[in-house]
Scaffold this active site. Structure first.
Site, PDB file in Angstrom:
ATOM      1  N   ASP A 164      94.779   8.818  44.630  1.00  0.00           N
ATOM      2  CA  ASP A 164      93.496   9.047  43.958  1.00  0.00           C
ATOM      3  C   ASP A 164      93.533   8.237  42.673  1.00  0.00           C
ATOM      4  OD1 ASP A 164      91.084  10.318  42.864  1.00  0.00           O
ATOM      5  OD2 ASP A 164      91.379  11.861  44.375  1.00  0.00           O
ATOM      6  N   HIS A 205      92.239   5.095  43.254  1.00  0.00           N
ATOM      7  CA  HIS A 205      90.772   5.095  43.198  1.00  0.00           C
ATOM      8  C   HIS A 205      90.267   4.439  41.918  1.00  0.00           C
ATOM      9  CE1 HIS A 205      90.229   8.589  46.289  1.00  0.00           C
ATOM     10  NE2 HIS A 205      90.834   7.533  46.779  1.00  0.00           N
TER      11      HIS A 205
END
Length: 552
Positions: free
Chosen positions: A297, A331
């Site tokens: 992430d 991310h």
């Protein structure tokens, strides 16, 4: 000298004065960096072996390691040594004045037996939440550290659900063969029935009024622990170690002061659900340097609580230095938000490289968060192979994680009343940025009721598919910015004002240089830019006035 020449000269002088003022402010800020106090430890060293620990990969060393930490702290502190070997353990709790040193080639492996992790009241996205006890934790401690060049592994694969589309066919078959549950639609693997119960029970994420931890026991597996959680601690050092395979977020300092992260490596699988590398939440005086992050992430992320709970806490993340770091697949490379309701300020990011992240510099929030993010200084950033936007300011974040900025599905573009729940982004200074490969170069998306304000970009080169989109913004300054992009228009200005572009370069023979959209677009000033290299200089849509832009 005629009136037109005089006006042009005055405009040039005004731009020059603003540039000098901006440069002076930025230089002053970089010479007054925050000071982060460092912990100091006694040299007295205790090996966990002395307390009965065994490196056979079978013995559970939880008691031995915690006893060593307790004894060391009770004697005034020192070093607790985890020597080379494979050390299986349950949760470890750090204590004041103790440096847990994981030696070179030591593997501190946290057990996959979930019964060893009791359910505790923790924190998730700024709210009280049931959580399994973290593998490593500390609360209200002073002068603590985890150091060494060994490996800390969280056995995260037994905790995390995963989508079938994030595995190869053989990986999927092997995973299903190990047990767990396949969702009814066949698209996801869940670790257990307990996890499934938590995932399908409404409002299970946070502790609801009138509920106790006992009420959440039937769905215990759903509450994955963050790997390292340090709460309300002072003088904290994480140095040298490799921390990998976290059940959820990897490193989560919360309400800490004087935190140093140096030469640390975080390794989470690219498909690890909520596998953030580090989330610094409501902390003061923070240094992150010389570290490498490869995450499922966000990479380096700044938070300060979510919505009303975060505003009530009222603790911004502030006085933070991030330098000389590398972020691989994640991310976002450097991220603020979206849980930033307590605000963020006085943050300095420099000399970092992002490779293969979804987004490079990522600033995200949404209506309802509130909070002010301001005085953010960023320079000397290199990026390559960014999937979405190189630089993103997004006030329409919707909680998704696709690469194109998370705002493709925005629906309400009408202004609503400004309240304490209205977020604000302002006073960003970004310079010396290079990006080789991204879908979007610069993407700014403010709210109609709250524009993104006072964004300064200087000496930026973006080799991307699309150039820049500036929407619902005010006081935007782009100086010496180069857009090597494949599509036109190079720059879109949508309902934004006082947009100043000085010395812009772009791909020769671009079909169109500028698109001005919206009735509220105005005061777009373009100087020292050769517009003749574009086939069309500017077009207007959405009621935009042809006088909204001046190209000198």
């Amino acid at each position: 000298m005629n009136l037109k020449t005089t006006a042009k000269a005055a405009l040039s002088i005004a731009f020059g004065a603003m540039s000098l003022c901006a440069t002076a402010q930025q230089q002053y800020s970089w010479t007054n960096l925050p000071k982060i106090a460092q912990p100091v430890f006694k040299k007295d060293t205790i090996s966990i072996v002395k307390f009965g620990a065994k490196s056979d990969g079978i013995t559970l060393n939880t008691k031995a390691i915690n006893n060593a930490i307790d004894a060391c702290s009770a004697k005034g502190g020192g070093v607790v040594l985890v020597p080379q070997g494979y050390w299986l353990t349950g949760p470890i709790v750090l204590k004041s004045n103790v440096n847990l040193h994981v030696d070179r080639a030591a593997m501190l492996a946290f057990t996959s037996d979930k019964s060893q992790y009791p359910l505790v009241e923790g924190n998730y996205e700024g709210h009280p939440s049931p959580r399994n006890q973290s593998p490593i934790s500390a609360t209200n401690q002073v002068n603590i550290a985890v150091t060494g060049t060994g490996i800390i592994d969280g056995h995260g694969e037994v905790w995390r659900a995963i989508g079938k589309d994030r595995l190869t066919e053989n990986e999927w078959k092997a995973l299903v063969a190990k047990g767990g549950i396949v969702s009814n639609d066949g698209r996801s693997w869940l670790p257990s029935e307990s996890y499934q119960k938590g995932a399908t029970t409404p409002n299970s994420t946070y502790i609801q009024p009138g509920k106790s931890l006992k009420d959440y026991e039937p769905m215990k597996d759903f509450f994955r622990p963050n790997m390292v959680v340090l709460t309300n601690c002072k003088k904290v050092l994480l140095e040298g170690v490799t921390v990998q395979n976290s059940p959820a977020w990897c490193l989560h300092p919360l309400l800490c002061e004087d935190l140093t992260l140096r030469n640390v490596r975080v390794r989470n699988p690219w498909n690890a659900q909520n596998g953030d590398a580090i989330d610094v939440e409501s902390c003061k005086n923070v240094l992150i340097e010389g570290s490498t992050f490869d995450a499922g992430d966000d990479g380096i992320c700044v938070k300060s609580g979510r919505d009303e709970e975060g505003r009530k806490r009222g603790k911004p993340t502030e006085n933070m230095i991030v330098r000389n770091n590398v972020v691989y697949r994640a991310h976002g490379g450097f991220v603020i938000g979206s849980e930033m309701s307590g605000g963020a300020r006085n943050i300095f990011v420099s000399n970092c490289t992002f490779i293969g992240t979804d987004i490079g510099l990522r600033f995200k929030t949404t209506r309802g968060r509130g909070g002010v993010v301001e005085k953010i200084f960023i320079k000397d950033i290199a990026m390559r192979d960014i999937l979405g936007s190189a630089i993103l300011f997004d006030m329409y974040y919707g909680g998704k994680s696709f690469a194109d900025g998370d705002a493709a599905g925005k629906t309400n573009v009408s202004a609503i009343p400004v309240t304490e729940a209205t977020p604000q982004f302002r006073d960003f200074w970004v310079s010396n940025i290079t990006c080789d490969g991204a879908s979007n170069g610069l993407l700014i998306r403010g709210l109609p009721e709250m524009a993104i304000k006072d964004i300064h970009l200087d000496n930026v080169t973006l080799k991307t598919t699309k150039g820049a989109e500036i929407s619902e913004a005010k006081n935007i300054f782009l100086k010496n910015v180069r857009f090597e992009c494949k599509t036109s228009p190079v720059v879109i200005v949508d309902n934004s004002s006082n947009v100043n572009i000085d010395g812009m370069k772009y791909t020769e023979n671009a079909d169109q240089l500028f698109l001005v959209n919206g009735e509220r677009s105005g005061q777009i000033n373009v100087t020292n830019t050769d517009a003749s290299k574009a086939k069309e200089k500017v077009s207007f849509k959405g009621g935009a006035n042809s006088k909204a832009i001046s190209i000198k």
